[in-house]
Design an enzyme around this catalytic site. Structure first.
Site, PDB file in Angstrom:
ATOM      1  N   THR A 154      -4.064   0.626  -3.394  1.00 45.26           N
ATOM      2  CA  THR A 154      -4.769   1.836  -3.805  1.00 45.26           C
ATOM      3  C   THR A 154      -4.638   1.932  -5.318  1.00 45.26           C
ATOM      4  O   THR A 154      -3.539   1.770  -5.861  1.00 45.26           O
ATOM      5  CB  THR A 154      -4.161   3.054  -3.085  1.00 45.26           C
ATOM      6  OG1 THR A 154      -4.307   2.829  -1.687  1.00 45.26           O
ATOM      7  CG2 THR A 154      -4.865   4.340  -3.477  1.00 45.26           C
ATOM      8  N   ASP A 191       0.829  -1.210   0.000  1.00 45.16           N
ATOM      9  CA  ASP A 191       0.000   0.000   0.000  1.00 45.16           C
ATOM     10  C   ASP A 191       0.860   1.256   0.000  1.00 45.16           C
ATOM     11  O   ASP A 191       0.618   2.217   0.727  1.00 45.16           O
ATOM     12  CB  ASP A 191      -0.941  -0.017   1.205  1.00 45.16           C
ATOM     13  CG  ASP A 191      -2.154   0.899   0.993  1.00 45.16           C
ATOM     14  OD1 ASP A 191      -2.384   1.318  -0.159  1.00 45.16           O
ATOM     15  OD2 ASP A 191      -2.862   1.189   1.972  1.00 45.16           O
ATOM     16  N   ASN A 207       0.660   7.225   3.195  1.00 47.85           N
ATOM     17  CA  ASN A 207       1.187   6.291   4.202  1.00 47.85           C
ATOM     18  C   ASN A 207       2.655   6.536   4.517  1.00 47.85           C
ATOM     19  O   ASN A 207       3.289   5.769   5.234  1.00 47.85           O
ATOM     20  CB  ASN A 207       0.997   4.849   3.725  1.00 47.85           C
ATOM     21  CG  ASN A 207      -0.454   4.422   3.801  1.00 47.85           C
ATOM     22  OD1 ASN A 207      -1.252   5.073   4.480  1.00 47.85           O
ATOM     23  ND2 ASN A 207      -0.810   3.356   3.117  1.00 47.85           N
ATOM     24  N   LYS A 250       1.968   4.630  -0.882  1.00 46.35           N
ATOM     25  CA  LYS A 250       1.362   5.863  -1.413  1.00 46.35           C
ATOM     26  C   LYS A 250       1.732   6.999  -0.468  1.00 46.35           C
ATOM     27  O   LYS A 250       2.062   6.756   0.712  1.00 46.35           O
ATOM     28  CB  LYS A 250      -0.157   5.716  -1.520  1.00 46.35           C
ATOM     29  CG  LYS A 250      -0.849   5.356  -0.210  1.00 46.35           C
ATOM     30  CD  LYS A 250      -2.352   5.281  -0.383  1.00 46.35           C
ATOM     31  CE  LYS A 250      -3.026   4.824   0.895  1.00 46.35           C
ATOM     32  NZ  LYS A 250      -4.460   4.786   0.812  1.00 46.35           N
ATOM     33  N   ASP A 299       0.739   2.425   8.544  1.00 40.90           N
ATOM     34  CA  ASP A 299      -0.397   1.701   7.987  1.00 40.90           C
ATOM     35  C   ASP A 299      -0.011   0.381   7.318  1.00 40.90           C
ATOM     36  O   ASP A 299       0.147   0.304   6.091  1.00 40.90           O
ATOM     37  CB  ASP A 299      -1.167   2.605   7.008  1.00 40.90           C
ATOM     38  CG  ASP A 299      -2.548   2.034   6.723  1.00 40.90           C
ATOM     39  OD1 ASP A 299      -2.852   0.942   7.226  1.00 40.90           O
ATOM     40  OD2 ASP A 299      -3.301   2.685   5.990  1.00 40.90           O
TER      41      ASP A 299
HETATM   42  N1  LIG Z   1       2.521   7.599  14.069  1.00 41.16           N
HETATM   43  C1  LIG Z   1       1.861   8.570  13.464  1.00 41.16           C
HETATM   44  N2  LIG Z   1       2.328   9.843  13.559  1.00 41.16           N
HETATM   45  C2  LIG Z   1       1.646  10.853  12.937  1.00 41.16           C
HETATM   46  N3  LIG Z   1       0.513  10.673  12.223  1.00 41.16           N
HETATM   47  C3  LIG Z   1       0.013   9.436  12.103  1.00 41.16           C
HETATM   48  C4  LIG Z   1       0.654   8.323  12.713  1.00 41.16           C
HETATM   49  N4  LIG Z   1      -0.063   7.225  12.413  1.00 41.16           N
HETATM   50  C5  LIG Z   1      -1.094   7.639  11.653  1.00 41.16           C
HETATM   51  N5  LIG Z   1      -1.069   8.965  11.467  1.00 41.16           N
HETATM   52  C6  LIG Z   1      -2.028   9.786  10.704  1.00 41.16           C
HETATM   53  O1  LIG Z   1      -3.277   9.150  10.674  1.00 41.16           O
HETATM   54  C7  LIG Z   1      -3.622   8.787   9.328  1.00 41.16           C
HETATM   55  C8  LIG Z   1      -4.400   7.475   9.327  1.00 41.16           C
HETATM   56  O2  LIG Z   1      -3.583   6.472   9.863  1.00 41.16           O
HETATM   57  P1  LIG Z   1      -3.548   5.030   9.187  1.00 41.16           P
HETATM   58  O3  LIG Z   1      -3.250   5.171   7.724  1.00 41.16           O
HETATM   59  O4  LIG Z   1      -2.629   4.136   9.958  1.00 41.16           O
HETATM   60  O5  LIG Z   1      -5.058   4.631   9.430  1.00 41.16           O
HETATM   61  P2  LIG Z   1      -5.920   3.623   8.609  1.00 41.16           P
HETATM   62  O6  LIG Z   1      -7.206   3.474   9.311  1.00 41.16           O
HETATM   63  O7  LIG Z   1      -5.158   2.363   8.401  1.00 41.16           O
HETATM   64  O8  LIG Z   1      -6.096   4.390   7.271  1.00 41.16           O
HETATM   65  P3  LIG Z   1      -6.487   3.809   5.880  1.00 41.16           P
HETATM   66  O9  LIG Z   1      -7.926   3.980   5.809  1.00 41.16           O
HETATM   67  O10 LIG Z   1      -5.728   4.670   4.859  1.00 41.16           O
HETATM   68  O11 LIG Z   1      -6.049   2.402   5.819  1.00 41.16           O
HETATM   69  C9  LIG Z   1      -2.263   8.727   8.603  1.00 41.16           C
HETATM   70  O12 LIG Z   1      -2.403   8.883   7.231  1.00 41.16           O
HETATM   71  C10 LIG Z   1      -1.529   9.899   9.266  1.00 41.16           C
HETATM   72  O13 LIG Z   1      -1.940  11.123   8.750  1.00 41.16           O
END
Ligand SMILES: Nc1ncnc2c1ncn2[C@@H]1O[C@H](COP(=O)(O)OP(=O)(O)OP(=O)(O)O)[C@@H](O)[C@H]1O
Length: 698
Positions: free
Chosen positions: A480, A442, A447, A444, A460
């Site tokens: 994606t 994934d 992430n 992109k 992610d």
């Molecule tokens: N460790 C971190 N530090 C700063 N920001 C973070 C961190 N982890 C996540 N984020 C923010 O939160 C967003 C969402 O996190 P993540 O992609 O892990 O969630 P997700 O539910 O898996 O999203 P997706 O629907 O894309 O799969 C990230 O794109 C980033 O902006």
């Protein structure tokens, strides 16, 4: 051919069930920066000056720090100043003068006082890497090293000061970046005389100076100032949660006033004994070990054992909302006992059960645990994971630089050298994952996060697939759309780790050009572009090497794709990376081309205000915000599926608890999403046409 189209049609139809966010509204880069969410089956640091001796350095200005030729000058000046002070009456000077007998103003910093009480009697210069046997000065309550399953607690790191720094001017503002177990803390710039009370008295013009004085006062003054600049003082203290007892503290010193110029770095191995004070002067190391180098830093580390073995939502205070994913929210939180700032991803159990994402979510946690246990420099560090009856929580290091996507969206595109830096770090991240038989799947800009210094960190892992050795294939239709490799779309026999290199090719193009090479507002068209479309390089943007690199990665035949034979090694050897020193890069010793503006640990300015402006004051981390989380409790059978999710710093065994990397069971049928049927990318766009230079077919 008809068959292929039918297949694409089929994919597209099933995609129609997925949710996509609309493309970015940025008019200039509208096309490229759309943020389409993931699609998945289960959705998913002069000697010319001198030698020092290894005595304790007092908290006051110390002549020992001065070059030899300056020591005499200093002593003379001090004697004169004392005489002048005697003659200048006591009325001029308040009775409670803060100067000591040397004419030196003692520090008023309370932290310094604190540190002094802990200062050992012997001070020896330590040469990194330090080992436990080198650690001569310590004070401790318990001599018993802790066994692995007792290791838990916090590590206090104090950076007191530096000496003999190799600097070219007295105008410097040294600061340090302290890194422990992937958690980075930036110290303020060193204290100025006025702040720390270390200033020394220089005879002023108005004062009577001995005519025989050999050196002009201004020269003396500047030399003293230079000497002082070489010995900055921070008296900085920070506390880390101890997660991995093997972790070392790394301290890098930079000069804020001179373009963040690197002044050396050092690694210290803390001792995991309760209340063990490890203190000493450590030699700073240069980037290039063949170069002559100078400078030491005074560091103290103290390990403090903690009684707490498990953490829960109540141990954290929610500060801001920073992101929303498909399955939950990501918050900026503060751990109550250490005050450490983290990112907390809260995932609704009901929602992931409903979307059949349990396996992927447990998988994400397992991959993060695995990567947190070894040196995985460009992967976000997992600190804790725990669960309540309704939610799962992943606590990771807060990457305050925000998403690469956010920066790309604001800047349109990156210069090639900047893109190259990120891509090179990504190559190392993918190399690491692939070596651990993990496909990322994934890749992109959303992430890819930036840390405080501007290094990347992948987050992610919800779509990642573990236990896939070099030639193994997998079938899950996920990723994606814009970054999907053609074989994911077309090959029934499945695909290999090569899919990550395809996505990397898309990413190089997108970072440098500002749009994605296969983007189309219509998903079916995007599939067709990926499967058969030509990639058109805009004129004058990518170097020949970069084009060749992209071509190598965007080869539709995964067996001929760059990386097919020797994985990341092949990418690293490509001429595009001729100017990259991979060893330094892997140690994060190459300065990032761009440093995000981050004022403090709590800075959220690199995140979307849509999230950060959300009022979280009354939000309860224990509660749930998802409509799916009704009052009906989850059955024991379902709760059983989350067994082993919890990960604290209790013990190594604990961390492996519940890691069943074989348990990936992607049996669901491929699902699809809805493409945005809006007009967007226009092949005949005159602007686009005028910039396109070269076209190739992968
Ligand atoms: N460790 C971190 N530090 C700063 N920001 C973070 C961190 N982890 C996540 N984020 C923010 O939160 C967003 C969402 O996190 P993540 O992609 O892990 O969630 P997700 O539910 O898996 O999203 P997706 O629907 O894309 O799969 C990230 O794109 C980033 O902006």
């Amino acid at each position: 051919m008809t068959e292929i189209f039918e297949k694409l049609q089929e994919r597209s139809n099933s995609d129609s069930q997925k949710q996509y966010s609309s493309p970015s509204s940025d008019p200039s880069f509208k096309i490229s920066l759309s943020s389409t969410p993931s699609v998945s089956v289960e959705t998913a640091e002069a000697k010319g000056m001198t030698e020092y001796d290894n005595q304790n350095v007092s908290t006051n200005y110390d002549p020992i720090l001065l070059p030899d030729r300056l020591k005499n000058v200093y002593e003379e000046i001090t004697t004169q100043v004392k005489q002048i002070e005697k003659t200048e009456d006591a009325e001029e000077r308040p009775a409670n003068s803060r100067k000591n007998s040397n004419g030196v103003i003692p520090s008023k910093d309370t932290k310094t006082e604190n540190i002094k009480t802990l200062e050992p009697q012997v001070d020896s210069l330590k040469t990194p890497p330090s080992s436990h046997s080198q650690l001569g000065n310590s004070s401790q309550k318990s001599n018993e090293p802790m066994s692995s399953n007792q290791i838990m607690g916090r590590l206090v790191v104090r950076l007191r000061q530096a000496r003999n720094l190799l600097i070219s001017s007295m105008h410097v503002e040294p600061y340090a970046v302290i890194n422990y177990d992937k958690t980075e803390v930036v110290t303020p710039s060193s204290k100025k005389d006025a702040e720390n009370g270390m200033g020394i008295s220089i005879p002023s013009k108005t004062r009577t100076v001995n005519d025989n004085f050999p050196v002009s006062p201004s020269l003396v003054q500047s030399e003293l100032l230079m000497a002082e600049a070489r010995a900055p003082r921070w008296d900085f203290e920070t506390v880390f949660d101890v997660i991995n007892p093997e972790s070392t503290v790394s301290i890098s010193v930079y000069d804020r006033l001179n373009g963040d110029c690197f002044l050396g770095s050092v690694k210290v191995a803390p001792v995991s004994m309760n209340e063990y004070l490890n203190e000493g002067w450590y030699k700073l190391e240069p980037l290039d070990l063949s170069q002559p180098f100078e400078g030491e830093v005074n560091i103290q580390t103290i390990f403090e054992q903690s009684e707490v073995t498990r953490y829960g939502p109540d141990d954290f205070t929610i500060l801001r909302l920073i992101g929303k994913g498909t399955f939950g929210h990501v918050y900026l939180v503060q751990k109550t006992d250490t005050g450490r700032i983290y990112a907390m991803k809260k995932i609704s159990k009901k929602l992931i059960v409903k979307k059949k994402e349990v396996t992927h979510t447990i998988g994400e946690r397992n991959i993060l645990v695995r990567t947190s246990l070894d040196e995985s420099p460009f992967i976000v560090g997992l600190k804790f994971s725990f669960q309540t009856a309704s939610d799962l929580y992943l606590i990771t290091d807060y990457m305050s630089g925000g998403e690469l996507f956010w920066h790309l969206q604001h800047e349109g595109r990156f210069r090639e050298d900047r893109a190259k830096f990120y891509i090179a770090e990504l190559v190392l991240a993918l190399e690491h994952l692939h070596k651990h038989d993990i496909i990322y799947r994934d890749l992109k800009p959303e992430n890819i996060l930036l840390d405080i210094s501007g290094h990347i960190a992948l987050c992610d892992f919800g779509l990642s697939k573990a236990n896939l050795s070099f030639e193994d294939t997998t079938n899950t239709f996920c990723g994606t759309t814009e970054y999907l490799a053609p074989e994911v779309l077309l090959d029934d026999k499945g695909y290999t780790k090569q899919v990550d290199f395809w996505s990397l090719g898309v990413l190089v193009f997108e970072m440098c050009c500002g749009w994605s090479p296969f983007y189309a507002p219509d998903v079916q068209q995007m599939y067709r572009n990926i499967a058969f479309g030509k990639v058109r390089f805009p004129k004058g943007i990518l170097s020949q090497e970069a084009r060749s690199f992209v071509r190598g990665l965007l080869n539709r035949n995964p067996k001929h794709r760059l990386g097919a034979l020797a994985d990341a090694e092949e990418l690293k050897a490509h001429p595009f990376f001729d100017d990259i020193n991979w060893n330094l890069l892997a140690k994060k010793k190459l300065s990032p081309p761009f440093k995000p503006q981050v004022e403090s640990d709590l800075d959220v300015s690199n995140f979307d205000q849509e999230f950060t402006n959300t009022n979280v004051r009354n939000m309860n981390l224990n509660g749930s915000h998802d409509s799916v989380n009704g009052s009906t409790p989850l059955s024991n059978t379902i709760q059983d599926r989350f067994r082993g999710f919890t990960f604290t710093n209790k013990s190594l065994e604990d961390r492996f608890e519940g890691i069943h990397l074989d348990e990936f069971n992607e049996t669901d049928l491929p699902k699809d999403s809805v493409g945005n049927e809006k007009n967007g990318f226009d092949k005949d766009d005159p602007v686009a046409d005028s910039v396109f230079g070269e076209t190739f077919e992968g």
